[in-house]
Design an enzyme around this catalytic site. Structure first.
Site, PDB file in Angstrom:
ATOM      1  N   GLY A 120       0.885  -1.170  -0.097  1.00  0.00           N
ATOM      2  CA  GLY A 120       0.072  -0.020  -0.042  1.00  0.00           C
ATOM      3  C   GLY A 120       0.900   1.242  -0.072  1.00  0.00           C
ATOM      4  O   GLY A 120       1.824   1.294  -0.728  1.00  0.00           O
ATOM      5  N   LYS A 121       0.472   2.176   0.855  1.00  0.00           N
ATOM      6  CA  LYS A 121       1.251   3.389   0.690  1.00  0.00           C
ATOM      7  C   LYS A 121       2.724   3.372   1.517  1.00  0.00           C
ATOM      8  O   LYS A 121       3.242   4.336   1.563  1.00  0.00           O
ATOM      9  CB  LYS A 121       0.522   4.336   1.534  1.00  0.00           C
ATOM     10  N   TYR A 122       3.011   2.203   2.124  1.00  0.00           N
ATOM     11  CA  TYR A 122       4.308   1.966   2.700  1.00  0.00           C
ATOM     12  C   TYR A 122       5.420   1.890   1.794  1.00  0.00           C
ATOM     13  O   TYR A 122       6.580   2.202   2.198  1.00  0.00           O
ATOM     14  CB  TYR A 122       4.409   1.028   3.675  1.00  0.00           C
ATOM     15  N   ASP A 207      11.099  -3.423   9.985  1.00  0.00           N
ATOM     16  CA  ASP A 207       9.885  -2.568   9.632  1.00  0.00           C
ATOM     17  C   ASP A 207      10.657  -1.469   8.384  1.00  0.00           C
ATOM     18  O   ASP A 207      11.704  -1.229   8.498  1.00  0.00           O
ATOM     19  CB  ASP A 207       9.412  -1.577  10.507  1.00  0.00           C
ATOM     20  N   PRO A 230      11.613   0.959  22.124  1.00  0.00           N
ATOM     21  CA  PRO A 230      12.277   2.220  22.710  1.00  0.00           C
ATOM     22  C   PRO A 230      11.024   2.963  23.660  1.00  0.00           C
ATOM     23  O   PRO A 230      11.422   3.741  24.349  1.00  0.00           O
ATOM     24  CB  PRO A 230      12.038   3.023  21.119  1.00  0.00           C
ATOM     25  N   GLU A 299       3.556  -8.715  17.245  1.00  0.00           N
ATOM     26  CA  GLU A 299       4.762  -7.956  18.297  1.00  0.00           C
ATOM     27  C   GLU A 299       4.491  -8.904  19.521  1.00  0.00           C
ATOM     28  O   GLU A 299       5.257  -9.178  20.317  1.00  0.00           O
ATOM     29  CB  GLU A 299       4.584  -6.525  18.261  1.00  0.00           C
TER      30      GLU A 299
HETATM   31  C1  LIG Z   1       8.435   0.310  16.433  1.00  0.00           C
HETATM   32  C2  LIG Z   1       7.582  -1.179  16.403  1.00  0.00           C
HETATM   33  O1  LIG Z   1       8.135  -2.185  17.102  1.00  0.00           O
HETATM   34  N1  LIG Z   1       6.645  -1.263  15.675  1.00  0.00           N
HETATM   35  C3  LIG Z   1       5.553  -2.353  15.560  1.00  0.00           C
HETATM   36  C4  LIG Z   1       4.170  -1.923  15.876  1.00  0.00           C
HETATM   37  O2  LIG Z   1       3.815  -0.608  15.270  1.00  0.00           O
HETATM   38  P1  LIG Z   1       4.243   0.259  13.808  1.00  0.00           P
HETATM   39  O3  LIG Z   1       3.297   1.488  14.013  1.00  0.00           O
HETATM   40  O4  LIG Z   1       5.515   0.238  13.725  1.00  0.00           O
HETATM   41  O5  LIG Z   1       3.293  -0.692  12.845  1.00  0.00           O
HETATM   42  P2  LIG Z   1       3.635  -0.291  11.168  1.00  0.00           P
HETATM   43  O6  LIG Z   1       2.426   0.488  10.868  1.00  0.00           O
HETATM   44  O7  LIG Z   1       4.811   0.213  10.822  1.00  0.00           O
HETATM   45  O8  LIG Z   1       3.489  -1.733  10.507  1.00  0.00           O
HETATM   46  C5  LIG Z   1       4.576  -2.708  10.611  1.00  0.00           C
HETATM   47  C6  LIG Z   1       4.942  -2.878   9.168  1.00  0.00           C
HETATM   48  O9  LIG Z   1       4.078  -3.470   8.380  1.00  0.00           O
HETATM   49  C7  LIG Z   1       4.288  -3.284   6.979  1.00  0.00           C
HETATM   50  N2  LIG Z   1       2.973  -2.255   6.522  1.00  0.00           N
HETATM   51  C8  LIG Z   1       1.964  -1.972   7.408  1.00  0.00           C
HETATM   52  C9  LIG Z   1       1.082  -1.317   7.170  1.00  0.00           C
HETATM   53  C10 LIG Z   1       0.600  -1.095   5.543  1.00  0.00           C
HETATM   54  O10 LIG Z   1      -0.328  -0.414   5.152  1.00  0.00           O
HETATM   55  N3  LIG Z   1       1.613  -1.430   4.753  1.00  0.00           N
HETATM   56  C11 LIG Z   1       2.803  -2.100   5.127  1.00  0.00           C
HETATM   57  O11 LIG Z   1       3.649  -2.498   4.435  1.00  0.00           O
HETATM   58  C12 LIG Z   1       5.501  -2.414   7.066  1.00  0.00           C
HETATM   59  O12 LIG Z   1       6.610  -3.094   6.571  1.00  0.00           O
HETATM   60  C13 LIG Z   1       5.569  -1.718   8.255  1.00  0.00           C
HETATM   61  O13 LIG Z   1       6.886  -1.262   8.709  1.00  0.00           O
HETATM   62  O14 LIG Z   1       3.408  -2.823  16.069  1.00  0.00           O
HETATM   63  C14 LIG Z   1       3.036  -3.756  14.813  1.00  0.00           C
HETATM   64  C15 LIG Z   1       2.192  -4.683  15.129  1.00  0.00           C
HETATM   65  O15 LIG Z   1       0.928  -4.098  15.666  1.00  0.00           O
HETATM   66  C16 LIG Z   1       4.524  -4.210  14.168  1.00  0.00           C
HETATM   67  O16 LIG Z   1       4.854  -5.246  15.350  1.00  0.00           O
HETATM   68  C17 LIG Z   1       5.591  -3.152  14.092  1.00  0.00           C
HETATM   69  O17 LIG Z   1       6.815  -3.852  14.168  1.00  0.00           O
HETATM   70 MN   LIG Z   2       6.758   0.611  11.870  1.00  0.00          MN
END
Ligand SMILES: CC(=O)N[C@H]1[C@@H](OP(=O)(O)OP(=O)(O)OC[C@H]2O[C@@H](n3ccc(=O)[nH]c3=O)[C@H](O)[C@@H]2O)O[C@H](CO)[C@H](O)[C@@H]1O
Ligand SMILES: [Mn+2]
Length: 350
Positions: A120-122, A207, A230, A299
């Site tokens: 998606g937008k990532y 991530d 963190p 997680e």
């Molecule tokens: C700092 C940390 O520990 N972050 C964790 C946290 O929130 P985060 O806010 O970091 O989650 P996030 O939105 O970054 O999603 C995790 C990962 O999924 C992938 N992604 C997600 C959404 C999308 O539309 N497209 C996409 O590619 C992308 O690689 C992203 O880095 O919790 C998540 C699960 O609940 C994951 O365990 C993350 O690793």
């Molecule tokens: Mn993330």
């Protein structure tokens, strides 16, 4: 008559600078060590520090590495713990010598597989992630990135250094960010199982909404590696956001737990990470069959796994920080950090 040899002149000059300790490390020719006094050794260490590869090429004799004596009495950091209660090192700035540790690992010709997902937008995070990784992540070592995306066509070209490559894999789009995040465990399990056996030695799973700002190198390698989250490194465990419902496979009761680990970064040897991803995938499936989703998805399962299977190495939150402008007294270097994002805008669902 007093004999003043060339060594004495150098020794004199160096004595004056002797207190300016912490000279850079360097390879020094073995026979010089016998001949010279301590300041002279340091002198060579200093002068030769820029010439390592050239002197190595020219001369195959044995070299030794000069560095400050390690103390068995005093830790280099006194404000943080650098070992867990099961004797896993905790990696903080100041607890390792980058040049020394690089020189040890250099001999092993390692490949580090590194996985990221951008659906998606990532995909917007890919360029900065890769460009910053090329500057800071395992520099000088062989790295093979595997990028999983639903839009291979929108992945930008990023110039890779020598011995570094990127493989892009197409995956199915998913509607919920929670499913995207959780589905990584199964994809990783299969990648390790089907492809990496002869390809890589270690793997890190990261991530994508992140960027490197400082060295992330071989000091991070270990059999099973977890990163301290963190937001919880200084919190008591009753505040950790573990899954607290006994119905979930990720359940951790009050009064248990070591650290709270980040889902955004983990790694280790292929075999150990394979076991981790396989177990988490299985637990996610059981939860799904029971119509329960752990509070922080994979997680939460990762935290349960690490409670039962202790990591052999822990990376401090320097390796997964809150944001480049966030500060904490213990964080001397930000190596890898979340980048700011508007959750509502970037995610496919709330
Ligand atoms: C700092 C940390 O520990 N972050 C964790 C946290 O929130 P985060 O806010 O970091 O989650 P996030 O939105 O970054 O999603 C995790 C990962 O999924 C992938 N992604 C997600 C959404 C999308 O539309 N497209 C996409 O590619 C992308 O690689 C992203 O880095 O919790 C998540 C699960 O609940 C994951 O365990 C993350 O690793
Ligand atoms: Mn993330």
């Amino acid at each position: 008559m007093l004999q003043v040899g060339p060594w004495d002149c150098e020794r004199q000059a160096l004595k004056e600078s002797e207190n300016a300790v912490d000279r850079p490390l360097a390879l020094v020719r073995g026979e010089r060590l016998v001949e010279g006094s301590i300041p002279i050794q340091r002198h060579f260490a200093y002068c030769w520090s820029g010439l390592l590869s050239r002197t190595e090429e020219r001369d195959n004799r044995e070299y030794s590495l000069l560095y400050n004596q390690p103390s068995v009495l005093v830790g280099s950091r006194t404000d943080v713990a650098s070992v867990s209660s099961w004797l896993a090192p905790v990696i903080w700035e100041g607890t390792f010598n980058p040049i020394l540790i690089d020189s040890i690992y250099k001999q092993h010709n390692l490949t580090i597989a590194t996985t990221v997902f951008a659906l998606g937008k990532y995909t917007r995070f890919v360029k900065d992630f890769l460009e910053s990784a090329e500057q800071h992540y395992f520099v000088g070592f062989r790295v093979h990135y595997y990028l999983f995306t639903d839009q291979p066509e929108s992945i930008p070209e990023v110039k890779m250094g020598e011995n570094r490559s990127l493989t892009v894999r197409k995956v199915q789009s998913l509607n919920r960010w929670q499913d995207i995040s959780m589905s990584r465990m199964e994809k990783l399990e299969k990648l390790i199982e089907n492809e990496l056996a002869y390809e890589a030695d270690y793997i890190f799973c990261l991530d994508i909404d992140t960027k490197f700002y400082g060295r992330w190198g071989v000091e991070s390698l270990g059999r099973l590696v977890g990163v301290i989250h963190p937001w919880f490194f200084d919190a008591p465990r009753d505040r950790f956001t573990y899954e607290r419902r006994p119905e979930s496979q990720a359940y951790i009761p009050a009064g248990e737990g070591d650290y709270y680990y980040a889902g955004a970064a983990f790694g280790g040897l292929l075999e150990d990470v394979h076991q981790l991803t396989k177990t988490c995938k299985e637990k996610l499936l059981i939860d799904a069959a029971n119509s329960i989703e752990a509070v922080w998805q994979e997680e939460s399962h990762l935290n349960k796994y690490f409670l039962l299977n202790k990591p052999s190495k822990l990376l401090s939150p320097e390796y997964m920080w809150r944001g480049i402008n966030e500060k904490a007294a213990q964080i001397k270097v930000i190596r890898f950090s979340n980048v700011a994002k508007n959750y509502a805008e970037v995610r496919p669902n709330p």
